[in-house]
Design a protein around this motif. Structure first.
Motif, mmCIF file in Angstrom:
data_model
loop_
_atom_site.group_PDB
_atom_site.id
_atom_site.type_symbol
_atom_site.label_atom_id
_atom_site.label_comp_id
_atom_site.label_asym_id
_atom_site.label_seq_id
_atom_site.Cartn_x
_atom_site.Cartn_y
_atom_site.Cartn_z
ATOM 1 N N ILE A 93 0.856 -1.184 0.000
ATOM 2 C CA ILE A 93 0.000 0.000 0.000
ATOM 3 C C ILE A 93 0.893 1.236 0.000
ATOM 4 O O ILE A 93 1.852 1.316 0.773
ATOM 5 N N ALA A 94 0.602 2.185 -0.874
ATOM 6 C CA ALA A 94 1.371 3.431 -0.943
ATOM 7 C C ALA A 94 0.561 4.556 -0.311
ATOM 8 O O ALA A 94 -0.602 4.770 -0.657
ATOM 9 N N VAL A 95 1.189 5.274 0.624
ATOM 10 C CA VAL A 95 0.517 6.359 1.341
ATOM 11 C C VAL A 95 1.201 7.682 1.003
ATOM 12 O O VAL A 95 2.430 7.783 1.017
ATOM 13 N N ASP A 96 0.400 8.687 0.693
ATOM 14 C CA ASP A 96 0.898 10.031 0.387
ATOM 15 C C ASP A 96 1.634 10.594 1.602
ATOM 16 O O ASP A 96 1.054 10.754 2.675
ATOM 17 N N THR A 97 2.906 10.920 1.428
ATOM 18 C CA THR A 97 3.721 11.428 2.531
ATOM 19 C C THR A 97 3.154 12.720 3.112
ATOM 20 O O THR A 97 3.093 12.897 4.337
ATOM 21 N N LEU A 98 2.734 13.631 2.250
ATOM 22 C CA LEU A 98 2.223 14.921 2.730
ATOM 23 C C LEU A 98 0.878 14.765 3.428
ATOM 24 O O LEU A 98 0.578 15.497 4.375
ATOM 25 N N GLN A 99 0.074 13.809 2.991
ATOM 26 C CA GLN A 99 -1.190 13.561 3.681
ATOM 27 C C GLN A 99 -0.945 12.988 5.071
ATOM 28 O O GLN A 99 -1.619 13.357 6.042
ATOM 29 N N ALA A 100 0.035 12.096 5.189
ATOM 30 C CA ALA A 100 0.379 11.552 6.503
ATOM 31 C C ALA A 100 0.903 12.650 7.425
ATOM 32 O O ALA A 100 0.612 12.662 8.626
ATOM 33 N N LEU A 101 1.671 13.570 6.873
ATOM 34 C CA LEU A 101 2.154 14.711 7.660
ATOM 35 C C LEU A 101 0.988 15.581 8.099
ATOM 36 O O LEU A 101 0.896 15.999 9.260
ATOM 37 N N SER A 125 4.940 20.729 -1.454
ATOM 38 C CA SER A 125 3.771 21.072 -0.639
ATOM 39 C C SER A 125 2.477 20.607 -1.292
ATOM 40 O O SER A 125 2.428 20.322 -2.493
ATOM 41 N N ALA A 126 1.447 20.530 -0.480
ATOM 42 C CA ALA A 126 0.085 20.272 -0.943
ATOM 43 C C ALA A 126 -0.836 21.012 0.014
ATOM 44 O O ALA A 126 -0.383 21.602 1.002
ATOM 45 N N ILE A 127 -2.122 21.012 -0.275
ATOM 46 C CA ILE A 127 -3.092 21.678 0.594
ATOM 47 C C ILE A 127 -4.212 20.698 0.917
ATOM 48 O O ILE A 127 -4.770 20.055 0.015
ATOM 49 N N PHE A 128 -4.525 20.593 2.216
ATOM 50 C CA PHE A 128 -5.556 19.669 2.673
ATOM 51 C C PHE A 128 -6.593 20.384 3.530
ATOM 52 O O PHE A 128 -6.282 21.347 4.229
ATOM 53 N N SER A 129 -7.808 19.872 3.488
ATOM 54 C CA SER A 129 -8.871 20.341 4.377
ATOM 55 C C SER A 129 -8.673 19.705 5.752
ATOM 56 O O SER A 129 -7.862 18.783 5.912
ATOM 57 N N PRO A 130 -9.416 20.163 6.772
ATOM 58 C CA PRO A 130 -9.309 19.532 8.101
ATOM 59 C C PRO A 130 -9.618 18.032 8.085
ATOM 60 O O PRO A 130 -9.140 17.289 8.945
ATOM 61 N N SER A 131 -10.409 17.570 7.105
ATOM 62 C CA SER A 131 -10.741 16.148 7.001
ATOM 63 C C SER A 131 -9.762 15.401 6.104
ATOM 64 O O SER A 131 -9.999 14.247 5.744
ATOM 65 N N LEU A 132 -8.657 16.062 5.728
ATOM 66 C CA LEU A 132 -7.583 15.506 4.901
ATOM 67 C C LEU A 132 -7.975 15.292 3.452
ATOM 68 O O LEU A 132 -7.361 14.502 2.729
ATOM 69 N N GLU A 133 -8.998 16.012 3.013
ATOM 70 C CA GLU A 133 -9.326 16.018 1.590
ATOM 71 C C GLU A 133 -8.315 16.920 0.881
ATOM 72 O O GLU A 133 -8.054 18.039 1.310
ATOM 73 N N LYS A 135 -6.982 19.551 -1.405
ATOM 74 C CA LYS A 135 -7.527 20.733 -2.069
ATOM 75 C C LYS A 135 -6.610 21.259 -3.174
ATOM 76 O O LYS A 135 -7.032 22.068 -3.991
ATOM 77 N N ARG A 136 -5.366 20.851 -3.142
ATOM 78 C CA ARG A 136 -4.422 21.189 -4.213
ATOM 79 C C ARG A 136 -3.384 20.099 -4.302
ATOM 80 O O ARG A 136 -2.900 19.613 -3.294
ATOM 81 N N PHE A 148 0.615 31.427 -1.879
ATOM 82 C CA PHE A 148 -0.664 31.178 -1.203
ATOM 83 C C PHE A 148 -1.499 32.442 -1.015
ATOM 84 O O PHE A 148 -2.427 32.461 -0.202
ATOM 85 N N GLU A 149 -1.216 33.504 -1.772
ATOM 86 C CA GLU A 149 -1.957 34.758 -1.595
ATOM 87 C C GLU A 149 -3.412 34.638 -2.024
ATOM 88 O O GLU A 149 -4.247 35.468 -1.639
ATOM 89 N N ASP A 150 -3.741 33.609 -2.808
ATOM 90 C CA ASP A 150 -5.129 33.421 -3.244
ATOM 91 C C ASP A 150 -5.979 32.730 -2.182
ATOM 92 O O ASP A 150 -7.186 32.575 -2.354
ATOM 93 N N ARG A 151 -5.367 32.347 -1.065
ATOM 94 C CA ARG A 151 -6.093 31.641 -0.010
ATOM 95 C C ARG A 151 -6.407 32.595 1.131
ATOM 96 O O ARG A 151 -5.505 33.176 1.730
ATOM 97 N N GLN A 152 -7.688 32.751 1.429
ATOM 98 C CA GLN A 152 -8.107 33.671 2.484
ATOM 99 C C GLN A 152 -8.335 32.968 3.824
ATOM 100 O O GLN A 152 -8.415 33.613 4.863
ATOM 101 N N GLU A 153 -8.444 31.647 3.787
ATOM 102 C CA GLU A 153 -8.658 30.896 5.026
ATOM 103 C C GLU A 153 -7.395 30.947 5.898
ATOM 104 O O GLU A 153 -6.321 31.319 5.436
ATOM 105 N N THR A 154 -7.545 30.578 7.150
ATOM 106 C CA THR A 154 -6.362 30.417 7.995
ATOM 107 C C THR A 154 -5.561 29.233 7.465
ATOM 108 O O THR A 154 -6.112 28.144 7.251
ATOM 109 N N LEU A 155 -4.276 29.450 7.232
ATOM 110 C CA LEU A 155 -3.403 28.418 6.680
ATOM 111 C C LEU A 155 -2.454 27.937 7.772
ATOM 112 O O LEU A 155 -1.719 28.729 8.361
ATOM 113 N N TYR A 156 -2.469 26.652 8.020
ATOM 114 C CA TYR A 156 -1.609 26.059 9.037
ATOM 115 C C TYR A 156 -0.445 25.351 8.340
ATOM 116 O O TYR A 156 -0.628 24.331 7.674
#
Length: 222
Positions: A93-101, A125-133, A135-136, A148-156
């Motif tokens: 099974i292959a797991v996305d490293t950035l998703q695991a992070l 880098s990648a972008i994930f929602s709080p549910s790990l979906e 987004k980019r 990331f200037e196009d993102r208005q949400e809080t970015l962690y």
């Protein structure tokens, strides 16, 4: 009952976790500057199997961090995972490293941006929602004040790039969680189990890590 051995070697953290039905029951890991993965990985695997009181034959699958990340680290992890799968005749099974992070972050709103150092001001880098979906999709990008200037949400922001990026990414919605540095096999457990349940596996013979950029070998200076 399913035992899955999770292997994470994409960064300086050499990490192995044993999961039972998607829950981590044992983990051994160490992050060292010298990338001691070749020496540590098999020792960790043997120790975890012994401490768990099971045999390698009890494993249902092997999960490996697929990248992006260190070329050498990824090769070591994938080679070990493939060897075990061949010997035990079990799926890989292959797991996305950035998703695991990203899975180390618990938030109810905003976006998670895991980043792995890729030299100078470049990061993976990648972008994930709080549910790990996702987004980019994963990118190799040069970080500057307009990133990331196009993102208005809080970015962690998390990962091993905080030191070089926090003086550049300074907008009010930019938050660095500096305590989260490396991906760990612990966070692979739930992700790999979800894939196992739907037989989302990779071909052991042909699977290659996700390097993102071509690996270049340069001749030594004379």
């Amino acid at each position: 009952m399913s035992y899955i051995l999770n292997i994470e070697t994409a960064t300086k953290n050499c990490s192995v976790a044993l999961a039972k039905d998607g829950k981590t029951i044992l983990c051994k890991e160490i992050a060292e500057e010298g990338y001691s993965h070749a020496e540590r990985l098999h020792v960790f695997i043997e120790a975890i199997i012994e401490e768990a009181g099971i045999a390698l034959q009890d494993l249902s699958a092997i999960a490996v961090s697929q990248g992006p990340g260190s070329y050498t680290g990824l090769r070591i992890g994938v080679s070990a995972a493939k060897g075990l799968c061949y010997a035990l005749d079990i799926p890989l099974i292959a797991v996305d490293t950035l998703q695991a992070l990203a899975a180390q972050v618990t938030i109810s709103s905003g976006l998670i941006i895991p980043m792995i150092d890729a030299r100078r001001m470049e990061v993976y880098s990648a972008i994930f929602s709080p549910s790990l979906e996702k987004k980019r999709e994963v990118l190799a990008q040069i970080i500057d004040e307009n990133s990331f200037e196009d993102r208005q949400e809080t970015l962690y922001f998390i990962g091993d790039c905080a030191e070089k990026c926090k003086s550049i990414l300074t907008k009010e919605n930019h938050v660095f969680l500096e305590e989260i540095v490396y991906p760990s096999a612990k966070e692979m457990s739930a992700l790999s189990f979800e894939k196992f349940k739907i037989s989302d596996t990779v071909d052991v013979a042909y699977f290659e890590p996700y390097y993102l950029k071509d690996f270049m070998i340069t001749a030594p200076k004379k």
